[in-house]
Design a protein around this motif. Structure first.
Motif, mmCIF file in Angstrom:
data_model
loop_
_atom_site.group_PDB
_atom_site.id
_atom_site.type_symbol
_atom_site.label_atom_id
_atom_site.label_comp_id
_atom_site.label_asym_id
_atom_site.label_seq_id
_atom_site.Cartn_x
_atom_site.Cartn_y
_atom_site.Cartn_z
ATOM 1 N N LYS A 18 0.822 -1.202 0.000
ATOM 2 C CA LYS A 18 0.000 0.000 0.000
ATOM 3 C C LYS A 18 0.861 1.260 0.000
ATOM 4 O O LYS A 18 0.581 2.226 -0.717
ATOM 5 C CB LYS A 18 -0.931 -0.006 1.223
ATOM 6 N N ALA A 19 1.945 1.242 0.814
ATOM 7 C CA ALA A 19 2.841 2.398 0.863
ATOM 8 C C ALA A 19 3.516 2.619 -0.482
ATOM 9 O O ALA A 19 3.660 3.760 -0.945
ATOM 10 C CB ALA A 19 3.889 2.205 1.961
ATOM 11 N N LEU A 20 3.920 1.535 -1.138
ATOM 12 C CA LEU A 20 4.545 1.650 -2.456
ATOM 13 C C LEU A 20 3.554 2.191 -3.488
ATOM 14 O O LEU A 20 3.913 3.013 -4.336
ATOM 15 C CB LEU A 20 5.088 0.293 -2.902
ATOM 16 N N GLU A 21 2.303 1.726 -3.410
ATOM 17 C CA GLU A 21 1.286 2.224 -4.330
ATOM 18 C C GLU A 21 1.066 3.720 -4.142
ATOM 19 O O GLU A 21 0.899 4.459 -5.120
ATOM 20 C CB GLU A 21 -0.029 1.467 -4.113
ATOM 21 N N GLN A 22 1.067 4.166 -2.884
ATOM 22 C CA GLN A 22 0.887 5.588 -2.615
ATOM 23 C C GLN A 22 2.054 6.402 -3.174
ATOM 24 O O GLN A 22 1.852 7.495 -3.719
ATOM 25 C CB GLN A 22 0.746 5.819 -1.110
ATOM 26 N N ARG A 23 3.268 5.855 -3.048
ATOM 27 C CA ARG A 23 4.433 6.546 -3.591
ATOM 28 C C ARG A 23 4.357 6.629 -5.110
ATOM 29 O O ARG A 23 4.691 7.656 -5.708
ATOM 30 C CB ARG A 23 5.721 5.832 -3.170
ATOM 31 N N VAL A 24 3.920 5.552 -5.739
ATOM 32 C CA VAL A 24 3.783 5.550 -7.194
ATOM 33 C C VAL A 24 2.746 6.586 -7.627
ATOM 34 O O VAL A 24 2.966 7.344 -8.586
ATOM 35 C CB VAL A 24 3.401 4.153 -7.710
ATOM 36 N N MET A 25 1.614 6.638 -6.917
ATOM 37 C CA MET A 25 0.581 7.612 -7.256
ATOM 38 C C MET A 25 1.095 9.034 -7.076
ATOM 39 O O MET A 25 0.776 9.927 -7.884
ATOM 40 C CB MET A 25 -0.665 7.377 -6.394
ATOM 41 N N GLU A 26 1.874 9.264 -6.028
ATOM 42 C CA GLU A 26 2.445 10.594 -5.807
ATOM 43 C C GLU A 26 3.403 10.961 -6.935
ATOM 44 O O GLU A 26 3.413 12.104 -7.415
ATOM 45 C CB GLU A 26 3.166 10.629 -4.467
ATOM 46 N N MET A 27 4.200 9.981 -7.371
ATOM 47 C CA MET A 27 5.111 10.225 -8.484
ATOM 48 C C MET A 27 4.347 10.537 -9.764
ATOM 49 O O MET A 27 4.748 11.412 -10.538
ATOM 50 C CB MET A 27 6.018 9.010 -8.682
ATOM 51 N N VAL A 28 3.228 9.835 -9.991
ATOM 52 C CA VAL A 28 2.418 10.098 -11.174
ATOM 53 C C VAL A 28 1.826 11.504 -11.116
ATOM 54 O O VAL A 28 1.826 12.242 -12.111
ATOM 55 C CB VAL A 28 1.301 9.044 -11.306
ATOM 56 N N ARG A 29 1.326 11.883 -9.922
ATOM 57 C CA ARG A 29 0.760 13.232 -9.781
ATOM 58 C C ARG A 29 1.828 14.290 -10.025
ATOM 59 O O ARG A 29 1.582 15.285 -10.721
ATOM 60 C CB ARG A 29 0.147 13.397 -8.386
ATOM 61 N N ASN A 30 3.021 14.076 -9.450
ATOM 62 C CA ASN A 30 4.105 15.039 -9.656
ATOM 63 C C ASN A 30 4.488 15.120 -11.121
ATOM 64 O O ASN A 30 4.793 16.203 -11.646
ATOM 65 C CB ASN A 30 5.326 14.644 -8.815
ATOM 66 N N SER A 31 4.486 13.963 -11.792
ATOM 67 C CA SER A 31 4.813 13.943 -13.215
ATOM 68 C C SER A 31 3.806 14.756 -14.018
ATOM 69 O O SER A 31 4.184 15.545 -14.892
ATOM 70 C CB SER A 31 4.849 12.503 -13.722
ATOM 71 N N HIS A 32 2.515 14.580 -13.701
ATOM 72 C CA HIS A 32 1.482 15.342 -14.405
ATOM 73 C C HIS A 32 1.611 16.836 -14.110
ATOM 74 O O HIS A 32 1.448 17.672 -15.024
ATOM 75 C CB HIS A 32 0.096 14.851 -13.986
ATOM 76 N N ASP A 33 1.901 17.164 -12.846
ATOM 77 C CA ASP A 33 2.085 18.575 -12.487
ATOM 78 C C ASP A 33 3.260 19.174 -13.242
ATOM 79 O O ASP A 33 3.183 20.303 -13.750
ATOM 80 C CB ASP A 33 2.307 18.716 -10.977
ATOM 81 N N ASN A 34 4.360 18.428 -13.312
ATOM 82 C CA ASN A 34 5.548 18.922 -14.026
ATOM 83 C C ASN A 34 5.278 19.101 -15.513
ATOM 84 O O ASN A 34 5.754 20.057 -16.129
ATOM 85 C CB ASN A 34 6.728 17.966 -13.810
ATOM 86 N N GLU A 35 4.512 18.180 -16.075
ATOM 87 C CA GLU A 35 4.163 18.304 -17.495
ATOM 88 C C GLU A 35 3.337 19.566 -17.730
ATOM 89 O O GLU A 35 3.538 20.275 -18.730
ATOM 90 C CB GLU A 35 3.387 17.074 -17.950
ATOM 91 N N ALA A 36 2.409 19.842 -16.819
ATOM 92 C CA ALA A 36 1.567 21.032 -16.969
ATOM 93 C C ALA A 36 2.407 22.304 -16.856
ATOM 94 O O ALA A 36 2.229 23.249 -17.635
ATOM 95 C CB ALA A 36 0.463 21.031 -15.911
ATOM 96 N N ILE A 37 3.329 22.331 -15.909
ATOM 97 C CA ILE A 37 4.187 23.508 -15.747
ATOM 98 C C ILE A 37 5.091 23.679 -16.955
ATOM 99 O O ILE A 37 5.290 24.789 -17.457
ATOM 100 C CB ILE A 37 5.018 23.393 -14.459
ATOM 101 N N ALA A 38 5.648 22.555 -17.435
ATOM 102 C CA ALA A 38 6.526 22.620 -18.607
ATOM 103 C C ALA A 38 5.774 23.175 -19.816
ATOM 104 O O ALA A 38 6.328 23.957 -20.598
ATOM 105 C CB ALA A 38 7.090 21.236 -18.915
ATOM 106 N N ALA A 39 4.510 22.777 -19.966
ATOM 107 C CA ALA A 39 3.710 23.282 -21.076
ATOM 108 C C ALA A 39 3.497 24.794 -20.947
ATOM 109 O O ALA A 39 3.534 25.530 -21.943
ATOM 110 C CB ALA A 39 2.365 22.558 -21.124
ATOM 111 N N LYS A 40 3.276 25.265 -19.718
ATOM 112 C CA LYS A 40 3.088 26.698 -19.502
ATOM 113 C C LYS A 40 4.371 27.471 -19.792
ATOM 114 O O LYS A 40 4.342 28.552 -20.393
ATOM 115 C CB LYS A 40 2.635 26.954 -18.057
ATOM 116 N N VAL A 41 5.508 26.919 -19.343
ATOM 117 C CA VAL A 41 6.790 27.576 -19.612
ATOM 118 C C VAL A 41 7.029 27.659 -21.121
ATOM 119 O O VAL A 41 7.489 28.686 -21.638
ATOM 120 C CB VAL A 41 7.940 26.810 -18.918
ATOM 121 N N HIS A 42 6.708 26.584 -21.829
ATOM 122 C CA HIS A 42 6.882 26.571 -23.281
ATOM 123 C C HIS A 42 5.995 27.622 -23.949
ATOM 124 O O HIS A 42 6.470 28.381 -24.825
ATOM 125 C CB HIS A 42 6.542 25.181 -23.831
#
Length: 236
Positions: free
Chosen positions: A62-86
């Motif tokens: 369960k802890a590993l799944e939560q970490r994976v989900m957090e990484m996915v959320r961070n990845s999506h957030d970073n993609e959104a920010i990168a798109a704005k910077v572009h």
């Protein structure tokens, strides 16, 4: 008559060491595993050692799944920010008049990144730009401070001189709020961490004291500083 020295009592560490280094013990005494009862982490009931191990394994999964989900959320957030910077960088490239660039930098940051308070100063500009507002009010202390920054500064508003450049944010009651947290981005030719003297400073402010926290990552802010610097070279 000799007396043998008293034996030291066996400790829990001794038992743990023995079991860890003698795995065949459980092969010879399999009934021990089935008979051991320990408290469950999910209540007061007693469970077998195997069941407790299964619980621990489920908790780890369960802890590993939560970490994976957090990484996915961070990845999506970073993609959104990168798109704005572009998108913001592309807008700067489309500005035709050099004198319009500082306002384009500020307006784009406010619109794309929801930064409520933004200001910019550029010095050592070409003669035809010296009378513009963006070329005013940068003291020698501010210039030296900007040149000393090799990465964006993020943290509370400690009364830095550049905060006086920021507009105050109006609130419903008609009052206005000063910036409580800041991001200070040096503008220089080349990478942000080079030793080249800065030729400007970009100031981002927010009434939210947590918006620009000292522990936040600055990778995107660094890229924004470099994009703004590249565009503003046209003023020199």
């Amino acid at each position: 008559m000799t007396h043998s020295a008293p034996m030291s009592p066996i400790t829990e560490d001794d038992i743990a060491h023995f079991l860890a280094n003698t795995p065949e013990f459980f092969e010879r005494h399999a009934e021990v595993l089935a008979s051991v009862q320990i408290a469950s982490a999910h209540g007061q009931r007693a469970v077998s050692l195997q069941e407790r191990q299964a619980e621990m394994l489920r908790e780890k999964i369960k802890a590993l799944e939560q970490r994976v989900m957090e990484m996915v959320r961070n990845s999506h957030d970073n993609e959104a920010i990168a798109a704005k910077v572009h998108a913001w960088g592309c807008e700067l490239q489309r500005v035709q008049q050099p004198a319009a660039l500082p306002q384009a930098v500020v307006r784009g940051i406010e619109q794309h990144f929801d930064v409520p308070q933004t200001a910019i100063r550029v010095w050592d500009v070409a003669h035809e730009h010296t009378e513009h507002d963006f070329a005013q009010d940068a003291s020698e202390d501010v210039r030296a401070f900007a040149s000393s920054l090799t990465m964006p500064f993020c943290g509370p508003n400690l009364g830095f001189e550049p905060t006086s450049w920021l507009p105050r944010v109006a609130v419903e009651e008609g009052d206005s709020l000063a910036a409580q947290s800041l991001a200070l981005l040096p503008l220089r030719e080349g990478p942000i961490d080079s030793a080249t003297p800065a030729f400007g400073l970009l100031v981002l402010g927010s009434p939210d004291a947590q918006r620009f926290d000292a522990t936040m990552g600055t990778e995107f802010l660094s890229r924004m500083a470099e994009l703004a610097s590249a565009a503003l070279q046209r003023l020199r």
